[in-house]
Design a protein around this motif. Structure first.
Motif, PDB file in Angstrom:
ATOM      1  N   MET A 331       0.820  -1.211   0.000  1.00  0.00           N
ATOM      2  CA  MET A 331       0.000   0.000   0.000  1.00  0.00           C
ATOM      3  C   MET A 331       0.855   1.263   0.000  1.00  0.00           C
ATOM      4  O   MET A 331       0.419   2.320  -0.463  1.00  0.00           O
ATOM      5  N   GLU A 332       2.084   1.149   0.499  1.00  0.00           N
ATOM      6  CA  GLU A 332       2.962   2.311   0.618  1.00  0.00           C
ATOM      7  C   GLU A 332       3.842   2.525  -0.608  1.00  0.00           C
ATOM      8  O   GLU A 332       4.401   3.605  -0.780  1.00  0.00           O
ATOM      9  N   TYR A 362       1.094   6.026   6.091  1.00  0.00           N
ATOM     10  CA  TYR A 362       1.832   7.116   6.715  1.00  0.00           C
ATOM     11  C   TYR A 362       3.138   7.443   5.978  1.00  0.00           C
ATOM     12  O   TYR A 362       3.930   8.256   6.444  1.00  0.00           O
ATOM     13  N   LYS A 363       3.342   6.773   4.856  1.00  0.00           N
ATOM     14  CA  LYS A 363       4.441   7.121   3.962  1.00  0.00           C
ATOM     15  C   LYS A 363       4.083   6.588   2.580  1.00  0.00           C
ATOM     16  O   LYS A 363       3.264   5.669   2.446  1.00  0.00           O
ATOM     17  N   ARG A 364       4.687   7.173   1.549  1.00  0.00           N
ATOM     18  CA  ARG A 364       4.366   6.759   0.182  1.00  0.00           C
ATOM     19  C   ARG A 364       5.607   6.894  -0.686  1.00  0.00           C
ATOM     20  O   ARG A 364       6.280   7.933  -0.665  1.00  0.00           O
ATOM     21  N   VAL A 428      -0.629  10.019   4.577  1.00  0.00           N
ATOM     22  CA  VAL A 428      -0.127  10.588   3.328  1.00  0.00           C
ATOM     23  C   VAL A 428      -1.089  10.214   2.207  1.00  0.00           C
ATOM     24  O   VAL A 428      -1.309   9.028   1.943  1.00  0.00           O
ATOM     25  N   THR A 429      -1.667  11.198   1.569  1.00  0.00           N
ATOM     26  CA  THR A 429      -2.611  10.966   0.474  1.00  0.00           C
ATOM     27  C   THR A 429      -1.965  11.330  -0.870  1.00  0.00           C
ATOM     28  O   THR A 429      -0.917  11.990  -0.910  1.00  0.00           O
ATOM     29  N   THR A 430      -2.616  10.923  -1.931  1.00  0.00           N
ATOM     30  CA  THR A 430      -2.147  11.293  -3.263  1.00  0.00           C
ATOM     31  C   THR A 430      -2.128  12.804  -3.422  1.00  0.00           C
ATOM     32  O   THR A 430      -1.192  13.381  -3.997  1.00  0.00           O
ATOM     33  N   ASP A 431      -3.134  13.459  -2.905  1.00  0.00           N
ATOM     34  CA  ASP A 431      -3.217  14.916  -2.988  1.00  0.00           C
ATOM     35  C   ASP A 431      -2.067  15.571  -2.227  1.00  0.00           C
ATOM     36  O   ASP A 431      -1.507  16.568  -2.662  1.00  0.00           O
TER      37      ASP A 431
END
Length: 477
Positions: A331-332, A362-364, A428-431
């Motif tokens: 997912m990250e 919480y991180k990407r 942390v979102t895409t936006d």
């Protein structure tokens, strides 16, 4: 600790990164004598040990060495970095150590260009290879529980999947081909040989009808990369290799030259067109000679892992041990499509991923394209550089390479959302990623960077000065 796992990545302290090959008294004596002084020395990027070398080699080692291969070592295995042309000073090149633009820049550039315009061969025999077979459905049932992606696919199909822990983190990232209804062929990174074997043995049922075999040394692996790879292989196999007859992520045993039983896979680990050839070791030299002979008319040449790194990073391919570890989840890192959450099949890490899907990450992992960096004059990014978002620290890079296609440095790294009040991590979102202004700090100097969540697909069609190219020219797919 969660589920008994450490809160930090401790792979560099894990004994399973070693095998019995490193337990020789002579090996240990020489390696320790080399390691101790390094505590007080500054290691330059892409630094290699000098002791314990030529311990594990491909059957093609001497042949490649005679053609100018320069070598790196991974898990005791010699792997080609790049190939030095006959007119280059080998001694000067080997002694060149720098944090700036390296002397191998133009060499790797020519290899990358050949991968994109013609065809290249990379010896990737060091990759870990396992076979899992059973008399009934035991192999499929076990692998469905051990891996995050759905492996109940038609015979001949290849699945990219993670082997996760209870926290949803990557214990391994690999490719698995279904050879028949009850047999699977698994390909993993080189340094996973001991760790992955131990993990599989820990969780696979003790069933006499289920067999796990390490076949790393049974096969030599050649990566045939480039648009003309299909022409080379078509001539050698007398079989159509076009996408209509041989679709992407497909595996088939076939003849290549005089050799039978070659496992040909339509993937390259780079995002470029081509094939992986898993060759029974006794046929390795014959198949290599045939590939190079037939490939001459198509501009074939050898290439190394530095070219592979550049190609895979510009395609946003995360790699285990660098971009993925036991604390990063699908997912990250954008790997949701490789998880069978919607199929109702239980697997290790499923509960943790369901919770992440509900609560957010919480991180990407993001891809950063450096904007105002001068490749010739500025220090290069290598890995571990701080990432700044809107002037505030937001994470660090995990790997980087120069993209000869984009004419920019590309870094991969994780972006965090730290609260300004107490520093705690927030979702942390895409936006959040897309709205930020980013900088990469290289030795105290910050360079502007464009963050992407998808690989860049808009490439330069003609030569232009870097200063005239705006980052708005880049578009994610």
């Amino acid at each position: 600790m969660v589920y008994g796992y450490p809160s930090e990545n401790v792979w560099e302290l894990d004994l399973q990164r070693f095998g019995t090959l490193q337990s020789s008294r002579t090996f240990l004596r020489h390696r320790v004598m080399e390691v101790m002084p390094l505590i007080y020395d500054l290691k330059v990027p892409r630094w290699d040990f000098q002791t314990g070398r030529q311990l594990r080699t491909s059957p093609l080692y001497d042949r490649l060495d005679a053609q100018g291969a320069r070598w790196m070592e991974k898990h005791g295995f010699e792997r080609p970095k790049y190939f030095v042309p006959p007119n280059k000073d080998l001694l000067a090149l080997e002694q060149s150590k720098t944090f700036y633009k390296p002397d191998w820049f133009e060499i790797v550039e020519s290899e990358v260009k050949c991968c994109k315009e013609a065809v290249c061969v990379i010896d990737m025999s060091s990759f870990t290879k396992f076979e899992i077979t059973s008399t009934g459905d035991q192999a499929l049932e076990s692998l469905q529980y051990l891996f995050s992606n759905d492996l109940d696919v038609p015979v001949g199909h290849i699945v990219h999947t993670g082997m996760l822990n209870e926290c949803g983190g990557y214990e391994n990232d690999c490719s698995i081909a279904r050879l028949n209804k009850r047999s699977f062929f698994m390909i993993s990174p080189t340094d996973q040989q001991v760790h992955c074997w131990a993990w599989l043995n820990k969780y696979m049922p003790k069933d006499s009808n289920l067999l796990l075999e390490d076949v790393t040394w049974k096969y030599t692996a050649l990566n045939l990369i480039g648009p003309r790879a299909v022409d080379v292989l078509s001539e050698l196999s007398y079989a159509p290799m076009t996408p209509d007859h041989f679709p992407t992520l497909f595996c088939k045993e076939m003849s290549v030259g005089y050799a039978n039983g070659i496992r040909v896979m339509s993937m390259t680990h780079t995002g470029e067109p081509g094939f992986m050839l898993y060759i029974p070791i006794e046929y390795a030299l014959h198949v290599y000679n045939e590939v190079m002979s037939v490939g001459q008319k198509y501009g074939i040449r050898n290439a190394g892992y530095y070219a592979l790194r550049s190609l895979r990073i510009e395609k946003f391919f995360a790699f285990w041990g660098q971009d993925l570890n036991t604390l990063t989840t699908p997912m990250e890192c954008g790997g949701e499509s490789r998880v069978k959450l919607e199929k109702g099949i239980d697997f290790i890490g499923r509960d943790a991923l369901l919770q992440q899907k509900q609560n957010g990450v919480y991180k990407r992992l993001a891809m950063f394209i450096l904007d105002d960096h001068d490749t010739d004059l500025d220090l290069w990014p290598w890995w571990g550089e701080p990432i700044y978002r809107n002037g505030k620290y937001a994470g660090k890079t995990t790997s980087s390479a120069y993209s000869y296609t984009l004419e920019r440095h590309v870094c991969l790294g994780y972006v965090h959302n730290f609260s300004e009040d107490n520093g705690e991590e927030q979702v942390v979102t895409t936006d959040f990623i897309n709205r930020g202004e980013y900088e990469i700090d290289i030795a105290g100097h910050r360079f502007q960077a464009k963050a992407k969540l998808y690989p860049v697909t808009s490439f330069f069609t003609h030569k232009r000065r870097k200063d005239d190219v705006e980052l708005s020219d880049f578009h994610g797919k």
